[in-house]
Design a protein around this motif. Structure first.
Motif, PDB file in Angstrom:
ATOM      1  N   GLN A   9       0.826  -1.206   0.000  1.00  0.00           N
ATOM      2  CA  GLN A   9       0.000   0.000   0.000  1.00  0.00           C
ATOM      3  C   GLN A   9       0.861   1.258   0.000  1.00  0.00           C
ATOM      4  N   ASP A  12       2.688   1.628  -3.393  1.00  0.00           N
ATOM      5  CA  ASP A  12       1.769   2.102  -4.430  1.00  0.00           C
ATOM      6  C   ASP A  12       1.471   3.589  -4.266  1.00  0.00           C
ATOM      7  N   PHE A  13       1.202   4.009  -3.025  1.00  0.00           N
ATOM      8  CA  PHE A  13       0.889   5.406  -2.761  1.00  0.00           C
ATOM      9  C   PHE A  13       2.054   6.315  -3.165  1.00  0.00           C
ATOM     10  N   ASN A  15       4.677   5.669  -5.151  1.00  0.00           N
ATOM     11  CA  ASN A  15       4.970   5.602  -6.576  1.00  0.00           C
ATOM     12  C   ASN A  15       3.977   6.428  -7.399  1.00  0.00           C
ATOM     13  N   GLN A  16       2.737   6.527  -6.951  1.00  0.00           N
ATOM     14  CA  GLN A  16       1.717   7.284  -7.681  1.00  0.00           C
ATOM     15  C   GLN A  16       1.703   8.766  -7.345  1.00  0.00           C
ATOM     16  N   HIS A  17       1.983   9.113  -6.083  1.00  0.00           N
ATOM     17  CA  HIS A  17       1.717  10.481  -5.637  1.00  0.00           C
ATOM     18  C   HIS A  17       2.923  11.293  -5.171  1.00  0.00           C
TER      19      HIS A  17
END
Length: 91
Positions: A9, A12-13, A15-17
């Motif tokens: 989690q 992912d957070f 890497n995206q934001h």
């Protein structure tokens, strides 16, 4: 495995934001009475392209990340920035 889910989690957070995740150095239950969930310490490579352009050592940002019981990122704070080659100190 719950810790693996939490790490995924956070990865992912970030890497995206925020920025590509370098590594997670700590995962622990958040023991504050007012905030149940998880506390994660993560390292992120900061401004990689800028540092390459000027032939400088990469900078690592150390972040404290809080997740709720549903394993959702609810806050993050950069606690430190250092050169990647510098010896890190735990918070």
């Amino acid at each position: 495995m719950e810790i693996k889910e939490i790490m995924n989690q956070v990865a992912d957070f970030f890497n995206q934001h925020v920025a590509p995740l370098h590594k997670i150095t700590s995962v622990e239950m958040n023991d504050q009475e007012d905030q149940e969930g998880w506390k994660v310490i993560a390292e992120v490579i900061e401004e990689k392209e800028y540092m390459k352009k000027y032939a400088k050592d990469e900078m690592l940002g150390t972040y404290e990340v809080l997740l709720n019981n549903e394993k959702e990122v609810i806050s993050f704070t950069r606690r430190d920035v250092r050169y990647r080659s510098a010896i890190g100190q735990e918070m």
